[in-house]
Design a protein around this motif. Structure first.
Motif, short mmCIF file in Angstrom:
data_model
loop_
_atom_site.label_atom_id
_atom_site.label_comp_id
_atom_site.label_asym_id
_atom_site.label_seq_id
_atom_site.Cartn_x
_atom_site.Cartn_y
_atom_site.Cartn_z
N ARG A 1 86.69 25.32 -1.75
CA ARG A 1 87.83 26.07 -1.21
C ARG A 1 87.46 26.70 0.12
N CYS A 2 88.42 26.74 1.04
CA CYS A 2 88.15 27.39 2.32
C CYS A 2 88.25 28.90 2.12
N GLU A 3 87.11 29.59 2.32
CA GLU A 3 87.07 31.03 2.10
C GLU A 3 87.44 31.80 3.36
N ARG A 4 87.14 31.18 4.53
CA ARG A 4 87.30 31.94 5.77
C ARG A 4 87.37 30.97 6.95
N THR A 5 88.16 31.33 7.97
CA THR A 5 88.22 30.54 9.20
C THR A 5 87.76 31.42 10.35
N PHE A 6 86.81 30.90 11.14
CA PHE A 6 86.27 31.66 12.28
C PHE A 6 86.93 31.14 13.55
N ILE B 1 77.70 29.44 23.29
CA ILE B 1 77.08 29.44 21.96
C ILE B 1 77.47 30.78 21.35
N ARG B 2 77.85 30.77 20.08
CA ARG B 2 78.22 32.02 19.41
C ARG B 2 77.35 32.25 18.19
N ARG B 3 77.07 33.52 17.96
CA ARG B 3 76.32 33.91 16.76
C ARG B 3 77.30 34.64 15.83
N GLY C 1 82.41 36.87 8.88
CA GLY C 1 83.54 36.62 9.79
C GLY C 1 83.38 37.12 11.21
N GLU C 2 82.46 38.07 11.45
CA GLU C 2 82.37 38.63 12.80
C GLU C 2 81.51 37.77 13.71
N CYS C 3 81.97 37.65 14.98
CA CYS C 3 81.11 37.04 16.01
C CYS C 3 80.31 38.19 16.61
N VAL C 4 78.96 38.12 16.50
CA VAL C 4 78.15 39.25 16.96
C VAL C 4 77.58 39.06 18.36
N GLN C 5 77.58 37.82 18.86
CA GLN C 5 77.09 37.61 20.22
C GLN C 5 77.58 36.28 20.78
N VAL C 6 77.80 36.25 22.10
CA VAL C 6 78.17 35.01 22.79
C VAL C 6 77.12 34.77 23.87
N TYR C 7 76.61 33.54 23.97
CA TYR C 7 75.55 33.21 24.93
C TYR C 7 76.10 32.23 25.96
N TYR C 8 75.93 32.56 27.24
CA TYR C 8 76.38 31.66 28.31
C TYR C 8 75.20 31.27 29.18
#
Length: 453
Positions: A165-170, A197-199, A204-211
């Motif tokens: 089952r799909c529990e969560r969508t990011f 790139i995302r961590r 469910g939370e995105c805690v960092q984005v890398y560019y």
């Protein structure tokens, strides 16, 4: 042909597996020193079309050396032992290319496909189909915590599944999600065509984005410390990330750097569109000879870089300085500097370890950019815009294409965008290849094209 997937093998020690568009899988074993490098130990064939992904299934009592699973453009998954070139068995069920595989405990296999689904396999049977994505599933991974699985899709989302089952969508990525990598049982990385790139936390939370990348990012691998990682992409580069920063950029003489994996000794294997696998190391005693390193640098310096591919970010070619610009040191590893040399434009990259600027290629269409006969489509410039008629009498459709693009990916995107049957994939891709034959990166030919019927 292109090396599309890499995975570290369980056996023999230090070995890894590669799969390619040439329809084969190969097992590479480290040579006994003093010979550096690797020797091909085993070649596997069983797919009737390109092989696009690979994973290793952990050893069990029946197969103490583990098994190798490969997915292909023939919609099948082949499972191999190390003893024979033919598959032990083939898993059939996907309706389109199988482009990603991940293995878990007890021999569980998770596959993702262009047919928009992921499937869970156990003991040669499909146990479950995960439905919910609206476009190709480019990346799947099984998390260490029992029963949790992740899928990343061209619909720009990542989904977390538990017991089917799909529990969560990011959501957060602005383009196709191309790769996923486990950090721990509670965190993971994703990479995307949106150059980021995302961590994420599995909650469910995105805690960092890398560019740092300047084009699509295809693959990721995480170091054993669960903090540092590597990434590869369409900007000809392998990037090493430590403490959240891109600390090293290694350019390759190939446009698409499709895949990477970490070997148990900390070395990095990278596969690219030129059909070559390259291994990078930090260990002095494993480094290539001075001649080999020089040959690599020479090959890199001869590369041609097309500014339209975004490899170098956004560049104003008119205001470039001359060669004297290379006398000033760079301020970070991988920094790119363009210089004008007469009518030529050359690209250099700063190497901190060598303390010098290394030439990474000639920029084509550089100094006379304004005379390039690009075709503009939907506000962007392309080398070609083909007119394709799928149905007799129906409306014709436009297919934009750059010489540096992957014809199969361009065809796939065209079919998805126009809601056409994936059955046309080979036809559209071959049409692109046929009509761009012999054209090097450079001025575009006028658009045109035959009906596909």
């Amino acid at each position: 042909m292109d090396v599309r997937g890499l995975a570290a093998a369980v056996f023999p020690e230090g070995a890894f597996v590669s799969v390619s568009r040439d329809r084969t899988g190969r097992v590479w074993v480290p040579n006994c020193s003093p010979d550096k490098g690797f020797t091909e130990m085993h070649c596997m064939s069983g797919h009737s079309n390109f092989v696009s992904c690979v994973c290793v299934i952990a050893p069990n009592e029946t197969y103490p050396r583990g098994l190798i699973a490969t997915g292909g453009n023939d919609n099948n998954i082949c499972v191999f032992t190390l003893d024979q070139p033919q598959p032990l068995y083939t898993l059939q069920g996907h309706k389109n290319t199988v482009c990603t595989l991940s293995s878990g405990k007890f021999g569980t296999l998770l596959s993702g496909s262009w047919d928009t689904t992921a499937k869970i396999w156990l003991n040669e049977k499909c146990m479950m189909t995960l439905q919910g994505h609206t476009a190709a599933v480019w990346a799947v991974i099984i998390l260490p915590e029992q029963g949790l699985m992740l899928s990343g899709s061209a619909d720009k989302t990542i989904k977390l599944w538990k017991a089917g089952r799909c529990e969560r969508t990011f959501t957060g990525h602005e383009d196709c999600v191309r790769g996923l990598a486990v950090i721990s049982s509670t965190e993971f990385f994703s990479c995307s065509n949106d150059t980021s790139i995302r961590r994420w936390l599995v909650t469910g939370e995105c805690v960092q984005v890398y560019y740092s990348h300047t084009n699509y990012i295809y693959s990721l691998a995480v170091f054993p410390n669960s903090q540092d990682f590597i990434s590869t992409g369409e900007d000809r580069s392998l990037r090493i990330w430590r403490k959240g920063e891109c600390c090293q950029t290694i350019r390759l003489p190939a446009q698409s750097v499709w895949c990477c994996c970490l070997l148990p000794n900390g070395d990095i294997a990278v596969g690219a569109s030129d059909g070559i696998i390259r291994i990078f190391t930090e260990a002095e005693d494993r480094m290539a000879s001075v001649e080999d390193l020089q040959a690599f640098e020479d090959e890199l310096s001869k590369a041609t870089i097309d500014p339209k591919t975004g490899d170098l970010g956004d560049i104003k070619l008119e205001d470039l300085p001359g060669r004297e610009h290379l006398n000033e040191p760079g301020n970070r590893d991988g920094q790119t500097r363009l210089i004008k040399d007469g009518q030529k434009v050359e690209a250099y990259q700063w190497s901190i370890s060598d303390g010098r600027w290394m030439k990474i290629g000639d920029v084509v269409g550089g100094s006379n950019q304004q005379t390039s006969k690009s075709v503009v489509y939907e506000g962007k410039e392309y080398d070609y815009v083909f007119t394709i008629d799928v149905n007799e009498g129906g409306p014709s459709m436009k297919l934009p294409y750059n010489v540096s693009d992957d014809p199969w990916l361009a065809a796939h995107n065209f079919l998805q965008k126009n809601d056409l049957s994936p059955m046309f994939l080979d036809q559209v891709a071959n049409f692109i290849i046929e009509n761009t034959k012999g054209h090097v990166v450079g001025p575009a030919q006028p658009s045109g094209g035959d009906p596909l019927t």
